[in-house]
Design a protein around this motif. Structure first.
Motif, PDB file in Angstrom:
ATOM      1  N   ALA A  24      -5.428  14.607   8.024  1.00  0.00           N
ATOM      2  CA  ALA A  24      -4.617  14.655   6.847  1.00  0.00           C
ATOM      3  C   ALA A  24      -3.082  13.529   6.960  1.00  0.00           C
ATOM      4  O   ALA A  24      -2.861  13.185   5.885  1.00  0.00           O
ATOM      5  N   ARG A  58      -4.444  10.331   5.817  1.00  0.00           N
ATOM      6  CA  ARG A  58      -4.545  10.247   4.173  1.00  0.00           C
ATOM      7  C   ARG A  58      -3.029  10.306   3.817  1.00  0.00           C
ATOM      8  O   ARG A  58      -2.670   9.421   2.748  1.00  0.00           O
ATOM      9  N   ARG A  93      -3.080   8.369  -0.208  1.00  0.00           N
ATOM     10  CA  ARG A  93      -4.114   9.164  -0.722  1.00  0.00           C
ATOM     11  C   ARG A  93      -3.572  10.536  -1.351  1.00  0.00           C
ATOM     12  O   ARG A  93      -4.330  11.164  -1.244  1.00  0.00           O
ATOM     13  N   LEU A  94      -2.296  10.963  -1.507  1.00  0.00           N
ATOM     14  CA  LEU A  94      -2.194  12.256  -2.145  1.00  0.00           C
ATOM     15  C   LEU A  94      -1.637  12.361  -3.611  1.00  0.00           C
ATOM     16  O   LEU A  94      -1.148  10.851  -3.918  1.00  0.00           O
TER      17      LEU A  94
END
Length: 226
Positions: free
Chosen positions: A213, A216, A221-222
């Motif tokens: 996480a 990301r 990439r959120l």
């Protein structure tokens, strides 16, 4: 800095941010100290940080998760947001082929930026093929003002702490929401020490998905928050 046993047991991940002021700090020393990520300054306004390419490459080689940040300058300070975004995109392009980090918008300049200017800056990055990881700011920067909702939130809040600074824990009040948004990263001190250099230290909390996480988040990439 030595990470406390309780922080390790809880699964909290810590890291540093770097700029030319830490030029000469070996990222291998960062990894050896137990930190797992480095967020490297790409630009201050349209000024390209001369240490960016080396610090980014060596951080990745040391096995650290890599992020980048742009100290976003108000247009009244001398350069248009588009000119600044051009400089940031050029810095990221120097990393060559392969995955590139997302870019955090460092919002702390005076005069204060508006939510619209920050959103515009994120859009200018997207137009240049650069992912925006989110925004870095203090809680007070957006006090009584509308806060932009872009990607992640990297909060700067330094409570009084001893030397050397210890991570205050995932239950610290600093993790409370800002305008309804819980921080994704917390820069909890500007008085860390690694390899003989003073560094800012940040934490990614336990229970937030671990290193996948975190990767990301740093890659931008959120989704944008509503």
């Amino acid at each position: 800095m030595t990470i406390t046993r309780s922080a390790r047991a809880a699964g909290t991940i810590t890291g540093v941010d770097l700029s030319q002021w830490q030029d000469g700090l070996d990222p291998a020393a960062i990894a050896a100290a137990g930190h797992r990520f480095a967020i490297v300054r790409a630009c201050d306004g349209d000024y390209a940080d001369p240490a960016f390419l080396r610090q980014a490459g060596e951080s990745a080689a040391a096995g650290l998760h890599l992020g980048a940040y742009w100290y976003l300058r108000h247009p009244d300070e001398g350069s248009a947001l588009a000119e600044q975004a051009d400089a940031v995109a050029a810095q990221l392009a120097r990393l060559g082929a392969g995955p590139r980090p997302g870019v955090w918008l460092d919002c702390e300049t005076r005069p204060r930026l508006t939510a619209g200017q920050v959103r515009l800056a994120a859009g200018l990055l997207a137009e240049r093929g650069v992912a925006c990881a989110g925004m870095y700011a203090t809680r007070g920067y957006w006090r009584l003002r509308r806060m932009p909702r872009i990607g992640g939130l990297w909060l700067a809040e330094w409570p009084g702490d001893p030397e050397p600074p210890a991570y205050p824990g995932d239950d610290h009040p600093a993790w409370r929401p800002v305008h309804g948004v819980r921080p994704d990263l917390w820069q909890y001190t500007d008085r860390g020490r690694v390899g003989g250099f003073r560094v800012d230290l940040s934490a990614f909390p336990a229970g937030a998905g671990g290193e996948p996480a975190l990767a990301r988040l740093l890659a931008g990439r959120l989704p944008e928050r509503a």
